[in-house]
Scaffold this motif. Structure first.
Motif, PDB file in Angstrom:
ATOM      1  N   UNK A   1       0.831  -1.209   0.000  1.00 60.34           N
ATOM      2  CA  UNK A   1       0.000   0.000   0.000  1.00 60.34           C
ATOM      3  C   UNK A   1       0.866   1.259   0.000  1.00 60.34           C
ATOM      4  N   UNK A   2       1.955   1.219   0.729  1.00 62.03           N
ATOM      5  CA  UNK A   2       2.850   2.378   0.805  1.00 62.03           C
ATOM      6  C   UNK A   2       3.533   2.626  -0.533  1.00 62.03           C
ATOM      7  N   UNK A   3       3.985   1.562  -1.179  1.00 64.05           N
ATOM      8  CA  UNK A   3       4.646   1.693  -2.491  1.00 64.05           C
ATOM      9  C   UNK A   3       3.668   2.186  -3.549  1.00 64.05           C
ATOM     10  N   UNK A   4       2.443   1.695  -3.507  1.00 63.00           N
ATOM     11  CA  UNK A   4       1.429   2.150  -4.462  1.00 63.00           C
ATOM     12  C   UNK A   4       1.112   3.625  -4.250  1.00 63.00           C
ATOM     13  N   UNK A   5       1.006   4.037  -2.991  1.00 62.45           N
ATOM     14  CA  UNK A   5       0.745   5.447  -2.687  1.00 62.45           C
ATOM     15  C   UNK A   5       1.886   6.332  -3.171  1.00 62.45           C
ATOM     16  N   UNK A   6       3.123   5.889  -2.971  1.00 60.62           N
ATOM     17  CA  UNK A   6       4.287   6.655  -3.424  1.00 60.62           C
ATOM     18  C   UNK A   6       4.321   6.748  -4.952  1.00 60.62           C
ATOM     19  N   UNK A   7       3.945   5.670  -5.627  1.00 61.98           N
ATOM     20  CA  UNK A   7       3.913   5.683  -7.094  1.00 61.98           C
ATOM     21  C   UNK A   7       2.889   6.695  -7.599  1.00 61.98           C
TER      22      UNK A   7
ATOM     23  N   UNK B   1       0.631  11.912   8.614  1.00 63.55           N
ATOM     24  CA  UNK B   1       1.270  10.642   8.318  1.00 63.55           C
ATOM     25  C   UNK B   1       0.315   9.463   8.500  1.00 63.55           C
ATOM     26  N   UNK B   2      -0.504   9.513   9.537  1.00 55.17           N
ATOM     27  CA  UNK B   2      -1.345   8.364   9.854  1.00 55.17           C
ATOM     28  C   UNK B   2      -2.433   8.136   8.800  1.00 55.17           C
ATOM     29  N   UNK B   3      -2.947   9.225   8.218  1.00 57.43           N
ATOM     30  CA  UNK B   3      -4.085   9.092   7.299  1.00 57.43           C
ATOM     31  C   UNK B   3      -3.721   9.337   5.843  1.00 57.43           C
TER      32      UNK B   3
ATOM     33  N   UNK C   1     -12.874  10.467  -4.228  1.00 56.35           N
ATOM     34  CA  UNK C   1     -13.931   9.759  -3.490  1.00 56.35           C
ATOM     35  C   UNK C   1     -13.872   8.254  -3.724  1.00 56.35           C
ATOM     36  N   UNK C   2     -12.701   7.753  -4.005  1.00 56.30           N
ATOM     37  CA  UNK C   2     -12.527   6.327  -4.277  1.00 56.30           C
ATOM     38  C   UNK C   2     -12.752   5.513  -3.003  1.00 56.30           C
ATOM     39  N   UNK C   3     -13.118   4.253  -3.203  1.00 54.53           N
ATOM     40  CA  UNK C   3     -13.180   3.279  -2.118  1.00 54.53           C
ATOM     41  C   UNK C   3     -12.180   2.148  -2.367  1.00 54.53           C
ATOM     42  N   UNK C   4     -11.809   1.963  -3.615  1.00 55.98           N
ATOM     43  CA  UNK C   4     -10.868   0.907  -3.985  1.00 55.98           C
ATOM     44  C   UNK C   4      -9.452   1.287  -3.561  1.00 55.98           C
ATOM     45  N   UNK C   5      -8.673   0.349  -3.043  1.00 52.84           N
ATOM     46  CA  UNK C   5      -7.276   0.641  -2.679  1.00 52.84           C
ATOM     47  C   UNK C   5      -6.476   1.125  -3.893  1.00 52.84           C
TER      48      UNK C   5
END
Length: 331
Positions: free
Chosen positions: A35-41, A68-70, A92-96
């Motif tokens: 999840x962290x790598x996808x967010x950084x991408x 940082x937490x959210x 407004x996404x719900x999908x990761x």
């Protein structure tokens, strides 16, 4: 563009789409992202100019506080809170985020497109979710179609879709389905303008004749048009140097051909038959513009297509058509 890798004395140059250069995207690598790598991408693709540093989508201020937490930011100038997808087509996404990246990667890998049903199975989500997600990607990558113009040598042609009328069982009861009184009224024509060595612009009309004014607006003065012998294109001679080809006599001559336009229609027909099975109605223009994008990027590696789609989606504003689509009447 052709690859010459592994070419021996008697070897034939390899087609680009079969070469290693065309394969620069790994679905397995995208699926293994945390999840962290996808967010950084996402962050690096959206804010490339600032090397991933967040910029407020409301006031464009680069000074922000970080939650940082959210995984949120707060603008120091206007106090607006935003995430990496705020103000984009994925708002407004719900999908990761990882699943969204995987969906874009799967969508990019489809040479003739990717159906929403198959995408829903790939992502293990509802068909409705996959349907809207695919259309959001289509909207993002084709958002500039209305702004583009063509010039130089431009091929023009039309192809009809939808409005199928099933013939009667017994021959005596059958009618001429080509006549207007025997049609459903849903049949529409996709008219494509394709610049040789350039871009492809498709639009949807009720008839080919209705496209003449749009062609005049989208093709620069002084350009040379190539069209078939359909009477609808006779009016083009008033505005452009127009060269015609009679397909009853030949598909291509030294003077004129529309093979580039026919190549586009071949792609969309194969997409309809083999992937979607039915392309018509209010979605016809979206599918035709997607096929034009794929045709224009057919010599680009799948990794570059993936990055282009992701960047287009993250730069595109919230969709007025697809946001809350299933909460209201369908278009």
């Amino acid at each position: 563009m052709r690859s010459t890798e592994n070419v021996g004395p008697l070897a034939v140059p390899q087609h680009f789409l079969l070469s290693k250069a065309a394969r620069s995207l790994s679905l397995a690598r995208v699926a293994r992202l945390s999840d962290e790598e996808a967010h950084d991408a996402f962050r690096l693709i959206r804010w490339t100019e600032t090397k991933g540093e967040a910029v407020c989508p409301r006031c464009a201020c680069a000074a922000t506080y970080v939650y940082r937490a959210r995984k949120l930011w707060k603008c120091k100038a206007c106090s607006h809170q935003f995430s990496v997808t705020s103000g984009t087509i994925f708002a407004s996404r719900k999908m990761p985020i990882r699943d969204i990246l995987l969906a874009i990667a799967i969508f990019a890998n489809g040479a003739k497109g990717h159906s929403a049903l198959q995408l829903s199975r790939d992502l293990d989500c509802q068909y409705k979710t996959a349907f809207v997600l695919a259309h959001k990607i289509r909207e993002a990558i084709t958002a500039d179609c209305d702004e583009r113009t063509l010039a130089g040598d431009v091929e023009v042609d039309g192809a009809y879709f939808g409005g199928y009328v099933k013939p009667a069982n017994e021959k005596a009861n059958r009618v001429d389905r080509r006549k207007a009184e025997h049609q459903t009224g849903k049949r529409k024509v996709v008219v494509v303008m394709r610049e040789r060595g350039g871009e492809t612009l498709p639009f949807v009309f009720r008839s080919e004749a209705a496209a003449v004014s749009t062609i005049g607006a989208k093709v620069a003065a002084g350009s040379t048009l190539y069209a078939d012998e359909a009477a609808s294109w006779d009016r083009l001679h008033d505005r452009f140097l127009t060269k015609r080809i009679n397909h009853q006599e030949a598909y291509s001559t030294a003077e004129a051909c529309t093979n580039g336009a026919e190549s586009f229609f071949s792609r969309i027909r194969r997409s309809e038959i083999g992937i979607h099975h039915h392309i018509a109605g209010p979605y016809l223009e979206a599918y035709s513009q997607e096929m034009a994008w794929r045709e224009d990027h057919r010599r680009v590696s799948n990794g570059e297509q993936y990055l282009a789609m992701t960047e287009a989606a993250l730069r595109h504003p919230v969709s007025r058509v697809w946001k809350g689509y299933w909460q209201r009447a369908a278009i």
